[in-house]
Motif scaffolding. Sequence first.
Motif, mmCIF file in Angstrom:
data_model
loop_
_atom_site.group_PDB
_atom_site.id
_atom_site.type_symbol
_atom_site.label_atom_id
_atom_site.label_comp_id
_atom_site.label_asym_id
_atom_site.label_seq_id
_atom_site.Cartn_x
_atom_site.Cartn_y
_atom_site.Cartn_z
ATOM 1 N N GLY A 292 0.835 -1.194 0.000
ATOM 2 C CA GLY A 292 0.000 0.000 0.000
ATOM 3 C C GLY A 292 0.872 1.246 0.000
ATOM 4 O O GLY A 292 1.751 1.414 -0.848
ATOM 5 N N ASP A 293 0.631 2.126 0.982
ATOM 6 C CA ASP A 293 1.419 3.360 1.088
ATOM 7 C C ASP A 293 2.707 3.161 1.882
ATOM 8 O O ASP A 293 3.463 4.114 2.086
ATOM 9 C CB ASP A 293 0.574 4.449 1.779
ATOM 10 C CG ASP A 293 -0.600 4.887 0.920
ATOM 11 O OD1 ASP A 293 -0.493 4.783 -0.317
ATOM 12 O OD2 ASP A 293 -1.619 5.328 1.489
ATOM 13 N N ASN A 294 2.939 1.949 2.338
ATOM 14 C CA ASN A 294 4.109 1.684 3.183
ATOM 15 C C ASN A 294 5.270 1.084 2.398
ATOM 16 O O ASN A 294 5.080 0.268 1.493
ATOM 17 C CB ASN A 294 3.742 0.711 4.318
ATOM 18 C CG ASN A 294 2.900 1.351 5.379
ATOM 19 O OD1 ASN A 294 3.235 2.412 5.884
ATOM 20 N ND2 ASN A 294 1.788 0.714 5.716
ATOM 21 N N ARG A 295 6.463 1.477 2.779
ATOM 22 C CA ARG A 295 7.660 0.763 2.355
ATOM 23 C C ARG A 295 7.866 -0.408 3.303
ATOM 24 O O ARG A 295 7.534 -0.318 4.503
ATOM 25 C CB ARG A 295 8.897 1.663 2.414
ATOM 26 C CG ARG A 295 8.809 2.959 1.672
ATOM 27 C CD ARG A 295 8.665 2.793 0.181
ATOM 28 N NE ARG A 295 9.559 1.794 -0.386
ATOM 29 C CZ ARG A 295 9.698 1.538 -1.672
ATOM 30 N NH1 ARG A 295 8.944 2.187 -2.544
ATOM 31 N NH2 ARG A 295 10.545 0.633 -2.109
ATOM 32 N N ARG A 296 8.401 -1.494 2.799
ATOM 33 C CA ARG A 296 8.666 -2.658 3.650
ATOM 34 C C ARG A 296 10.181 -2.818 3.815
ATOM 35 O O ARG A 296 10.937 -2.744 2.853
ATOM 36 C CB ARG A 296 8.065 -3.912 3.021
ATOM 37 C CG ARG A 296 8.167 -5.156 3.916
ATOM 38 C CD ARG A 296 7.273 -6.282 3.380
ATOM 39 N NE ARG A 296 7.634 -6.639 2.015
ATOM 40 C CZ ARG A 296 6.779 -6.699 1.000
ATOM 41 N NH1 ARG A 296 5.503 -6.426 1.184
ATOM 42 N NH2 ARG A 296 7.183 -7.049 -0.218
#
Length: 470
Positions: free
Chosen positions: A122-126
């Motif tokens: 989604g809007d997150n970096r992992r």
Amino acid sequence: MNSSQFDVIIIGGGPGGYVSAIRAGQLGLKVAVVEAAHLGGICLNWGCIPTKALLRASEINHLLHNLGEFGFAADNMRFDLAKVVKRSRAVSAQLSAGVGHLLKKNRVTVINGFGRLDGSEGDNRRVSVTPTKGGEALRLLAPHVIIATGARARVLPGLEPDQKLIWSYREAMVPTELPKRLVVIGSGAIGVEFASFYRNMGSEVTIVEVAERILPVEDAEISDLARKAFEKQGMKILTGAKIVSVSKGADTVTLKVEAGGKTQEITVDRVISAVGIVGNVENIGLEGTAIEVDRTHIKVDPYCRTAEKGVYAIGDIAGPPWLAHKASHEGVMCAEMIAGRKVHPMDPLNIPGCTYCRPQVASVGMTEARAKDAGYKIRVGRFPFIGNGKAIAMGEPEGLVKTIFDAQTGELLGAHMIGAEVTEMIQGYVIARTSELTDEELKETVFPHPTISETMHEAVLAAYDGALHF
């Protein structure tokens, strides 16, 4: 794999990473720092801080052997090298523990492990983390990731550190005995600081530099004065030099060096290789991202943003100048930007450079040559330490302050200094550049007497033919 959500994840706990984390924590963000080795990074543990402790010891040794100048006498002066090194390591340990306390105080989660970018959700970096001491891998999520993985020493073929005869900065900081003869390859800040330490402790030191002058990033006039000072101390300096071959013996190293059209062999006990750095860009998940790498450094815009959305890079990994205070400044800038605050991009010309050899060297802004190349019509002011009462009283009469102004606008284009305590004094000119002060404001500034900093005022006046004490 365990997952945790944060506002910002920082990969690397050096002077860029941990400062960024502290500031982000102060601004109310939920922060994680992933660090594989030790908080404080190379600077605090194996660079800036422990070398200054060593250099302080060597300055004391120098003073002890020149007591007569101050009316003192002492017999059988000696030092315990093991205790000198032990004190240096203790200083680093104390400060590293302090960093851990500050991170805890600001509610920063510290994770010991190797972090790498691992796609997005989604809007997150992992960011996936392999724990340093084993255990289950972690998955961290955040809309913002700051890469602060730093750099490591560049290694030349044939001069790979072997922990015995050829040293990197790490071995040079923890010697078990003082080498009688030493070659330092490279005359940047790291090289000349080690050369200064070992010479002041009694080693015979030769500096080998591929460029045509030592301290090649400094103003040429300052470089020349540094060379004269080092040679007066007994150092041998070879510039425009090339290592032709390296031959190791049981406890010596023989270098064949070509310089000035001549080839000579130099046999020494140890060699220190200080020929620059390489960015730590490997194994951090850059593959498959839009992040661009240029000569082992991540390309960023003036706000430290990479080409990959939500990913920033700061410090040594993001290119020159390779200085801890530059990394910290960038870290604060990123934290404030992520928190929604208005920030100003960093101007590399306002970042001071400091070299803690004897005599010290410090600078900010353009060199005289660079200012001319940029098309400026300039005014140059110089003031020597021999004209300063405090410097003479301290027994430090050798030094120079040089200022470079735009002749049309009065802008301070650059300032360059060599001599005692100039690494403490340069900040005055940094403030002047950051505040966009002109020659007029600097002329009107009152400097306290007696201080060595008066040379800074005199160097401004000298640019306009108004020096008072020389």
